[in-house]
Motif scaffolding. Structure first.
Motif, mmCIF file in Angstrom:
data_model
loop_
_atom_site.group_PDB
_atom_site.id
_atom_site.type_symbol
_atom_site.label_atom_id
_atom_site.label_comp_id
_atom_site.label_asym_id
_atom_site.label_seq_id
_atom_site.Cartn_x
_atom_site.Cartn_y
_atom_site.Cartn_z
ATOM 1 N N GLU A 13 -38.446 55.821 31.413
ATOM 2 C CA GLU A 13 -39.118 56.707 32.369
ATOM 3 C C GLU A 13 -38.919 58.174 31.994
ATOM 4 O OE1 GLU A 13 -40.161 55.356 36.179
ATOM 5 O OE2 GLU A 13 -40.958 54.376 34.392
ATOM 6 N N GLN A 14 -37.749 58.408 31.299
ATOM 7 C CA GLN A 14 -37.288 59.777 31.147
ATOM 8 C C GLN A 14 -37.901 60.509 29.963
ATOM 9 O OE1 GLN A 14 -33.149 59.955 30.400
ATOM 10 N NE2 GLN A 14 -32.963 62.105 31.008
ATOM 11 N N HIS A 15 -38.355 61.738 30.179
ATOM 12 C CA HIS A 15 -38.852 62.569 29.093
ATOM 13 C C HIS A 15 -37.689 63.308 28.454
ATOM 14 C CE1 HIS A 15 -42.942 61.876 30.392
ATOM 15 N NE2 HIS A 15 -43.379 62.612 29.390
ATOM 16 N N ALA A 16 -37.311 62.926 27.213
ATOM 17 C CA ALA A 16 -36.255 63.651 26.517
ATOM 18 C C ALA A 16 -36.820 64.914 25.884
ATOM 19 C CB ALA A 16 -35.611 62.764 25.456
ATOM 20 N N LEU A 17 -38.068 64.844 25.399
ATOM 21 C CA LEU A 17 -38.760 66.037 24.910
ATOM 22 C C LEU A 17 -40.150 66.069 25.530
ATOM 23 C CD1 LEU A 17 -37.995 66.175 21.054
ATOM 24 C CD2 LEU A 17 -36.876 67.443 22.896
ATOM 25 N N GLY A 34 -28.708 74.936 23.939
ATOM 26 C CA GLY A 34 -29.173 74.346 25.186
ATOM 27 C C GLY A 34 -28.076 73.506 25.791
ATOM 28 N N ALA A 35 -28.180 73.297 27.102
ATOM 29 C CA ALA A 35 -27.146 72.555 27.813
ATOM 30 C C ALA A 35 -27.145 71.091 27.373
ATOM 31 C CB ALA A 35 -27.396 72.639 29.319
ATOM 32 N N THR A 36 -26.090 70.409 27.745
ATOM 33 C CA THR A 36 -26.014 68.974 27.490
ATOM 34 C C THR A 36 -27.236 68.268 28.071
ATOM 35 O OG1 THR A 36 -23.636 68.823 27.332
ATOM 36 C CG2 THR A 36 -24.750 66.931 28.216
ATOM 37 N N GLY A 37 -27.827 67.407 27.269
ATOM 38 C CA GLY A 37 -28.985 66.670 27.750
ATOM 39 C C GLY A 37 -30.286 67.421 27.608
ATOM 40 N N GLY A 39 -31.919 67.925 24.926
ATOM 41 C CA GLY A 39 -32.782 67.249 23.961
ATOM 42 C C GLY A 39 -32.563 67.688 22.527
ATOM 43 N N LYS A 40 -31.426 68.351 22.252
ATOM 44 C CA LYS A 40 -31.166 68.835 20.888
ATOM 45 C C LYS A 40 -31.012 67.673 19.907
ATOM 46 C CE LYS A 40 -27.410 71.010 22.204
ATOM 47 N NZ LYS A 40 -27.364 70.629 23.625
ATOM 48 N N SER A 41 -30.147 66.724 20.260
ATOM 49 C CA SER A 41 -29.944 65.592 19.352
ATOM 50 C C SER A 41 -31.221 64.788 19.187
ATOM 51 C CB SER A 41 -28.834 64.686 19.882
ATOM 52 O OG SER A 41 -27.614 65.385 19.903
ATOM 53 N N THR A 42 -31.984 64.672 20.266
ATOM 54 C CA THR A 42 -33.256 63.949 20.195
ATOM 55 C C THR A 42 -34.187 64.620 19.178
ATOM 56 O OG1 THR A 42 -32.998 63.338 22.506
ATOM 57 C CG2 THR A 42 -35.191 63.119 21.564
ATOM 58 N N LEU A 43 -34.240 65.945 19.238
ATOM 59 C CA LEU A 43 -35.088 66.673 18.288
ATOM 60 C C LEU A 43 -34.607 66.446 16.852
ATOM 61 C CD1 LEU A 43 -36.425 70.222 18.949
ATOM 62 C CD2 LEU A 43 -35.706 69.588 16.670
ATOM 63 N N PRO A 84 -24.522 64.192 11.500
ATOM 64 C CA PRO A 84 -24.801 63.688 12.849
ATOM 65 C C PRO A 84 -23.731 64.136 13.836
ATOM 66 C CG PRO A 84 -23.978 61.919 11.456
ATOM 67 C CD PRO A 84 -24.091 63.131 10.591
ATOM 68 N N GLN A 85 -24.092 64.075 15.120
ATOM 69 C CA GLN A 85 -23.156 64.545 16.145
ATOM 70 C C GLN A 85 -21.931 63.645 16.283
ATOM 71 O OE1 GLN A 85 -24.983 65.229 19.981
ATOM 72 N NE2 GLN A 85 -23.130 66.083 20.840
ATOM 73 N N ASP A 86 -22.151 62.327 16.265
ATOM 74 C CA ASP A 86 -21.022 61.410 16.474
ATOM 75 C C ASP A 86 -20.639 60.695 15.176
ATOM 76 O OD1 ASP A 86 -23.482 60.363 16.536
ATOM 77 O OD2 ASP A 86 -23.204 59.075 18.271
HETATM 78 N N1 LIG Z 1 -31.019 56.163 23.543
HETATM 79 C C1 LIG Z 1 -31.339 56.787 24.691
HETATM 80 N N2 LIG Z 1 -31.838 56.078 25.730
HETATM 81 C C2 LIG Z 1 -32.179 56.692 26.889
HETATM 82 N N3 LIG Z 1 -32.037 57.991 27.096
HETATM 83 C C3 LIG Z 1 -31.535 58.757 26.109
HETATM 84 C C4 LIG Z 1 -31.156 58.197 24.863
HETATM 85 N N4 LIG Z 1 -30.696 59.179 24.066
HETATM 86 C C5 LIG Z 1 -30.791 60.320 24.796
HETATM 87 N N5 LIG Z 1 -31.282 60.062 26.017
HETATM 88 C C6 LIG Z 1 -31.548 61.059 27.053
HETATM 89 O O1 LIG Z 1 -32.355 62.070 26.505
HETATM 90 C C7 LIG Z 1 -31.933 63.334 26.981
HETATM 91 C C8 LIG Z 1 -31.667 64.245 25.803
HETATM 92 O O2 LIG Z 1 -30.519 63.775 25.111
HETATM 93 P P1 LIG Z 1 -29.937 64.485 23.826
HETATM 94 O O3 LIG Z 1 -28.879 63.622 23.261
HETATM 95 O O4 LIG Z 1 -31.055 64.871 22.947
HETATM 96 O O5 LIG Z 1 -29.271 65.795 24.443
HETATM 97 P P2 LIG Z 1 -28.442 66.934 23.707
HETATM 98 O O6 LIG Z 1 -29.162 68.196 23.945
HETATM 99 O O7 LIG Z 1 -28.169 66.548 22.312
HETATM 100 O O8 LIG Z 1 -27.093 66.922 24.545
HETATM 101 P P3 LIG Z 1 -25.590 67.200 24.020
HETATM 102 O O9 LIG Z 1 -25.465 68.672 23.986
HETATM 103 O O10 LIG Z 1 -24.748 66.590 25.050
HETATM 104 O O11 LIG Z 1 -25.449 66.560 22.685
HETATM 105 C C9 LIG Z 1 -30.721 63.104 27.854
HETATM 106 O O12 LIG Z 1 -31.116 63.186 29.187
HETATM 107 C C10 LIG Z 1 -30.265 61.707 27.517
HETATM 108 O O13 LIG Z 1 -29.762 61.067 28.666
#
Ligand SMILES: Nc1ncnc2c1ncn2[C@@H]1O[C@H](COP(=O)(O)OP(=O)(O)OP(=O)(O)O)[C@@H](O)[C@H]1O
Ligand SMILES: [Mg+2]
Lengths: 236, 291
Positions: A13-17, A34-37, A39-43, A84-86
């Motif tokens: 359901e959730q828009h990460a980007l 940007g704050a936690t969540g 979408g940096k890692s997603t990008l 990678p982050q982790d």
């Molecule tokens: N595999 C996944 N399944 C569902 N939701 C996800 C998944 N990975 C990330 N998300 C969601 O996508 C959003 C963006 O996550 P992302 O990891 O990109 O954030 P971030 O900016 O890297 O945060 P952080 O600074 O904590 O690393 C978050 O709300 C997260 O809950």
């Protein structure tokens, strides 16, 4: 070098980007903040093909990552350095082995491996720690080892996801200095971070994200005030 | 190339030594399954050879009634030749049989003046020894036939034994093979999970999918080969003991045709293990290793 066009990523359901567009030219150094969540890692995952966009186009090093065949992905990744982050390091291998492992995995022969590992260890300043296990390293040393492995194959593009997480200010700055040095040698560098002080001090391009969108993009900025304000609202 | 090979071997070795208990379980199940299959094929081969070597296993002698005329005999012959199970029928007329008998006994007894006591005889050859009992039975029902004689009983025993071995050996072997498949699949799957970091690191560094999967496939193949080699050794050892025992009990068994040559098992079982282990592992990597 890197171009995102109207990219959206939806997890369930959730828009990460949400319709993100971004262009990074050859030789640039870009902070992604940007704050936690946000979408940096997603990008980043889009950039190295671990994730496909739900919508939009992702171009990296001239390749369309939104429609790349998985057979071609490895060859594109060999031209990127990825931190990678982790879990950036393999826990059961020494620093030296960790870097050699990546080179062997893509087909370097043993003498080329030895030569190149020595070079990158010198570059990141880890000659002393070559024989140590990752558990025996400090956080900064571990990050430097991960960066050393990422740049071992001379990638024109380096992507580091929060290399300064959990590091003290001085060590964080050392890592950023290292990345800027790599940038000066010709590599395009994109790095994400939470660390306001180093972003202010580095005086490089800063792209700020919030809840899946890019909210500001300044060429020689510090940590964006907008984000501070957003944080403040969240606090309240 | 050498470096490449060394890297793959090192990775495989690391996988194999990751979880010793699981490896042992997979290998021993593969071993037991292959023991059953190997043992069964050896016994089947031997029984088959025994069946082949039984005299006249393809043939039945059909003695006709004395009242049967030559025309009736020819008619019966034609009828039998038309049966699909029957390959060929030969008629030995009673005069010919009597002449042969007289010649055989010449010098011992003088049969010259006696009337011919022998009936006409048909020698029936079937295509498949397994058909012989049924065919004999049908021929015996003909009104022209006095008696049908074949090596039915001996043959029946050998065939029954072969069937038993086939069912038990191949059935149980097959079931255990299935268990081995599942165990090898599962072991490789667990290794994949325990090495997820390596997989991710290799993938991010640009290793090809094939080169990431290869060590896992080799792990499965190794399990199969080790299981197969153990199985072959055990089967050959036990077979040697058993045949030694039987020959000592019944020396005439020495004249039996030789069994399956040992190298067939020494090569066949490990090869089969490698094939099966490799396939399972390949399947596991297809499902669980992605880049
Ligand atoms: N595999 C996944 N399944 C569902 N939701 C996800 C998944 N990975 C990330 N998300 C969601 O996508 C959003 C963006 O996550 P992302 O990891 O990109 O954030 P971030 O900016 O890297 O945060 P952080 O600074 O904590 O690393 C978050 O709300 C997260 O809950
Ligand atoms: Mg992140």
């Amino acid at each position: 070098m890197v171009e995102l066009k109207q990219v959206s990523v939806v997890y369930g359901e959730q828009h990460a980007l949400r319709r993100v567009s971004l262009t990074v030219e050859k030789g640039e150094f870009v902070f992604l903040v940007g704050a936690t969540g946000a979408g940096k890692s997603t990008l980043f995952k889009l950039l190295y093909g671990e994730l496909r966009p739900t919508e939009g186009e992702v171009w990296v090093l001239g390749q369309p990552l939104h429609q790349i065949k998985s057979r071609e992905l490895p060859y594109l990744r060999r031209r990127m350095g990825i931190v990678p982050q982790d879990y950036p390091l393999l826990p059961r291998k020494t620093v030296w082995e960790n870097i050699a492992y990546g080179l062997r995995a893509i087909g370097y022969n043993e003498s080329a491996v030895r030569q190149r590992v020595a070079q990158v260890l010198a570059l990141v300043g880890l000659n002393e720690q070559a024989r140590q296990m990752p558990s025996q390293l400090s956080g900064g040393e571990a990050q430097r080892a991960a960066i050393a492995r990422a740049i071992a194959n001379h990638p024109p593009l380096l992507i580091a996801d929060e290399p300064t997480a959990n590091l003290d200010p001085d060590t964080s700055w050392e890592i950023i200095e290292l990345l800027m040095r790599i940038n000066l040698r010709g590599a395009t560098v994109i790095v994400s971070t939470h660390n306001r002080a180093i972003v202010d001090r580095a005086c490089q391009r800063v792209v700020a994200m919030d809840r899946g969108q890019i909210i500001s993009d300044v060429p020689h900025g510090g940590y964006p005030i907008e984000l501070d304000r957003l944080h403040a609202t969240v606090m309240l | 190339m050498i470096d490449r090979l060394r890297f793959v071997v090192m990775e495989t070795w690391e996988s194999l030594t990751r979880n010793a208990t699981m490896q042992a379980a997979a290998i021993s199940t593969a071993c037991i399954a292959l023991i059953l299959l190997g043992g069964a094929s050896m016994a089947l081969y031997k029984l088959d050879a025994a069946a082949q070597s039984l005299p006249s296993q393809f043939e039945a002698n059909v003695f006709l009634k004395m009242s049967t005329t030559r025309e009736q005999a020819m008619q019966l012959k034609t009828q039998l030749e038309a049966m699909p199970e029957i390959e060929r029928v030969a008629l030995t007329p009673r005069e010919v049989a009597w002449e042969q008998e007289k010649q055989k006994l010449a010098g011992e007894v003088n049969l010259a003046d006696l009337p011919n006591p022998l009936p006409d005889k048909l020698t029936v050859r079937v295509r498949d020894p397994a058909m012989l009992p049924a065919v004999s039975q049908r021929i015996a029902q003909s009104p022209f036939v006095e008696e049908v004689i074949d090596s039915r009983k001996e043959l029946q025993t050998v065939l029954e034994l072969a069937r038993l071995v086939r069912w038990i050996g191949l059935g149980a072997g097959g079931l255990l093979l299935l268990a081995a498949l599942i165990l090898i699949y599962n072991t490789v799957r667990l290794t994949i999970f325990s090495r997820q970091r390596e997989v991710r690191v290799m993938a991010l560094l640009g290793a090809t999918l094939r080169s990431i999967r290869l060590p896992f496939v080799l792990e499965g193949m190794t399990q199969g080969v080790v299981g197969g080699a153990l199985a072959a050794t055990l089967v050959l050892f036990v077979a040697a003991l058993i045949s030694d025992y039987f020959v000592r009990q019944w020396p005439f068994l020495k004249d039996m045709p030789p069994g399956l040559p040992p190298y067939v098992l020494m090569v066949g079982l490990p090869a089969m293990g490698a094939l099966i282990g490799g396939l399972c592992a390949w399947w596991a990597t297809r499902r669980h290793v992605h880049i």
